[in-house]
Each structure stands twice: as C-alpha cells, then as structure tokens.
Design a protein around this motif. Structure first.
Motif, PDB file in Angstrom:
ATOM      1  N   ARG A 208       0.833  -1.214   0.000  1.00 58.52           N
ATOM      2  CA  ARG A 208       0.000   0.000   0.000  1.00 58.52           C
ATOM      3  C   ARG A 208       0.861   1.255   0.000  1.00 58.52           C
ATOM      4  O   ARG A 208       0.434   2.302  -0.480  1.00 58.52           O
ATOM      5  N   ARG A 209       2.072   1.154   0.534  1.00 52.25           N
ATOM      6  CA  ARG A 209       2.970   2.312   0.564  1.00 52.25           C
ATOM      7  C   ARG A 209       3.796   2.437  -0.710  1.00 52.25           C
ATOM      8  O   ARG A 209       4.702   3.256  -0.793  1.00 52.25           O
ATOM      9  N   GLY A 210       3.505   1.597  -1.701  1.00 55.59           N
ATOM     10  CA  GLY A 210       4.133   1.766  -3.005  1.00 55.59           C
ATOM     11  C   GLY A 210       5.140   0.711  -3.392  1.00 55.59           C
ATOM     12  O   GLY A 210       5.685   0.759  -4.511  1.00 55.59           O
ATOM     13  N   ALA A 211       5.441  -0.260  -2.532  1.00 54.38           N
ATOM     14  CA  ALA A 211       6.400  -1.307  -2.884  1.00 54.38           C
ATOM     15  C   ALA A 211       5.802  -2.228  -3.948  1.00 54.38           C
ATOM     16  O   ALA A 211       4.614  -2.560  -3.912  1.00 54.38           O
ATOM     17  N   ALA A 212       6.637  -2.647  -4.896  1.00 52.76           N
ATOM     18  CA  ALA A 212       6.179  -3.502  -6.000  1.00 52.76           C
ATOM     19  C   ALA A 212       6.220  -4.959  -5.551  1.00 52.76           C
ATOM     20  O   ALA A 212       7.119  -5.724  -5.936  1.00 52.76           O
ATOM     21  N   ILE A 213       5.249  -5.351  -4.755  1.00 52.57           N
ATOM     22  CA  ILE A 213       5.183  -6.718  -4.236  1.00 52.57           C
ATOM     23  C   ILE A 213       4.489  -7.612  -5.258  1.00 52.57           C
ATOM     24  O   ILE A 213       3.468  -7.239  -5.843  1.00 52.57           O
ATOM     25  N   ASP A 214       5.041  -8.790  -5.479  1.00 51.91           N
ATOM     26  CA  ASP A 214       4.444  -9.771  -6.382  1.00 51.91           C
ATOM     27  C   ASP A 214       2.984 -10.016  -5.977  1.00 51.91           C
ATOM     28  O   ASP A 214       2.710 -10.385  -4.827  1.00 51.91           O
ATOM     29  N   PRO A 215       2.027  -9.810  -6.899  1.00 50.77           N
ATOM     30  CA  PRO A 215       0.609 -10.017  -6.560  1.00 50.77           C
ATOM     31  C   PRO A 215       0.319 -11.411  -6.025  1.00 50.77           C
ATOM     32  O   PRO A 215      -0.564 -11.581  -5.173  1.00 50.77           O
TER      33      PRO A 215
END
Length: 312
Positions: A208-215
């Motif tokens: 939510r804070r913008g990190a590109a976490i693997d869906p």
C-alpha cells in the motif's frame, strides 16, 4: 471465564466507622472514590472485607490460579518445571493476543500503534526467553527424578505456542493434528492457522505504501507456508536504503526484527537447556529431542527481513 462481582462503593447511611462496607468494597472505583477511601483510612490500606473473598482474589482469580499446579511426583524440582511451564503458557497467550492487535493496527495503517505494541512485545518475549535461565538450573538427576511422569506430554503439544507461531507466520498445517481430538482447542488452532499473520499484514502495508510486491504473494493462502519472495526482500532493502530511523516503516522493520530475534533466542536456549539436561535422549513427545530442536532452530520468522541484511 468467571466474572468478578460488581460492588456498590457508596457509603452506607448506617455506617458506624470510617471503614464502612462502602469503603471496604473494592469493586469499580473512580479517582474521586479512591481519594475518599484513602482519606477515610488515613492513607492506610484496607485490610478487612465483607464476604469470603478479597477483591484481589476476585479480580485475578488467584485461588483458582494456585489450584492449577498438580505435580505428579514427589520430586521437589518438579514444581519448578511445572510452574515455569504454566508461566510460559500465559506469556504465549499474551504475545498471541498482542500480535493479533498489531496485525489489526497494520491493516488500519496505524503503524505507530503497531510499533508501540511491538516494543512491549519484545519485552514480553525477553521474559519468555528468561524462563530458560530458571529451567536450566535443573540438574539431569533432578529432571530425571520426575521426567517419566510426563508420559507422552511435550511442549510440542502446546496449542497456544502453536497459535503464536501461526500468527507470526510459521504456518505448518500438520502441527494442528495433535489438537484434533480436543474440540474447543482444535477450533482455536484452526482459526489461527487460517487467519492472516502479522507478517502478512506488514507485507500488505509495504504494498500500500508503493512497494512492487508480487501479486501472487499478496494473494497467497494464509493457511499455507509462503516461500520467501524476492520482491518482499527488495521492499525491505528499500526501506533501509531510502528511509531513516525516524520513519515509521523503518521503525516497524526494526520492531519486527526485535520480535523475530527474540523468538530465535527462545528456540536456541530451548535447545541448549535440553542438551544440558538430557543430552541426546529422545524427547517425551516422540521426537529425537535435541536433534529435532536443532533443525527447528534453522527457521527464522520474517525471512525476507533477515535476507535483506545480506545485501545492504
């Protein structure tokens, strides 16, 4: 759970002295009532109460608590083992409930509140770790004097510890099996397995804070083990590289590590105490004992947080 009885703390009109029943009743009191009571007693503690219980016994269920120690041998050292086991169970419960609250705070983006709770949790975990300092004083002969009375009982069967590991994110469905025959326990353990962990909530916050976490990581089944994810590790690297100690997410990362480290210390000291006390004997619950604990010690809670440190 037995509820404490509420008392009317208003002074009775027929009171014949400063320590009337209204003052003596220690039910729910506000600041003004406490001040009036202290004035009535001249600042001395109240020592007499109506009924067959004291308010402290009633509030803390102290008489029930002290009735729960039931050692099975005549060995003097067994009471130490027994009481410390119950202390650990209470601390497991406290940590479990606090971690659920931390998870809810993270879900609500209340990072500051989560960090505050995690700071206290570290202190509770330290207290848990210190129980091994007491248990480590049991000599092999003292422990062997009552060990056979444990039968098949083993800490592996602690359902509250299992729930604690689950809320921390170490989901091992097979370890719910010992509790399947105890309905009121198995339901709690199953629910803890199926609920999201505090680490799941932390990773979702990073996203939510913008990190590109693997869906796929964000959608994983919370009841199953989740492999370490490179994008989560990268997100923690970015927290340490781009944010400073004053940032709440940086503080969250360190607070989580505090708890993870404390739990690893707990496991390590468990192994050492077992080796010191029984050597390489098999455990009471059917495990190989120290050899099995040594394998358990290799696990780390919040794996990507540990891994990120290798590349900073």
């Amino acid at each position: 759970m037995r509820q404490s009885t509420s008392h009317d703390v208003r002074p009775r009109p027929d009171a014949d002295g400063p320590l009337d029943a209204g003052v003596r009743d220690l039910g729910r009191l506000d600041d003004a009532q406490r001040a009036a009571r202290a004035a009535a007693t001249g600042g001395c503690p109240v020592l007499t109460f109506d009924g067959a219980r004291t308010p402290y016994i009633d509030y803390q269920s102290v008489d029930v608590l002290h009735s729960l120690q039931q050692p099975r041998s005549g060995a003097p050292a067994e009471l130490t083992f027994y009481v410390l086991g119950q202390v650990k169970e209470l601390l497991f419960k406290l940590m479990y409930e606090d971690l659920r609250r931390v998870r809810d705070d993270l879900d609500a983006d209340a990072v500051g509140a989560a960090v505050w709770s995690l700071r206290r949790l570290r202190k509770v975990a330290d207290l848990l770790v210190n129980t091994w300092d007491v248990l480590g004083t049991l000599s092999p002969s003292e422990f062997n004097s009552f060990r056979d009375h444990l039968g098949d009982a083993s800490g592996l069967q602690s359902y509250m510890y299992r729930m604690l590991e689950f809320v921390l994110g170490n989901k091992r469905p097979s370890l719910t099996t010992p509790h399947t025959g105890v309905p009121h326990v198995s339901e709690q353990v199953r629910r803890a397995l199926e609920e999201r962990s505090v680490y799941d909530a932390a990773v979702a916050l990073l996203a939510r804070r913008g990190a590109a976490i693997d869906p796929a990581t964000l959608r994983h089944d919370p009841a199953r083990p989740r492999p370490d994810c490179p994008t989560v590790e990268q997100a923690w690297r970015d927290v340490y590289r781009e944010l400073g100690p004053a940032d709440e997410v940086f503080q969250l990362a360190e607070a989580l590590m505090d708890v993870a480290e404390a739990m690893s210390r707990w496991r390590a000291l468990h192994l050492l105490v077992v080796e010191r006390t029984i050597g390489n004997k098999p455990g009471t619950g059917g495990s190989s004992g120290a050899a099995w604990l040594r394998r358990v010690n290799e696990h780390r809670f919040f794996g990507e947080l540990w891994a990120a440190r290798s590349v900073l």
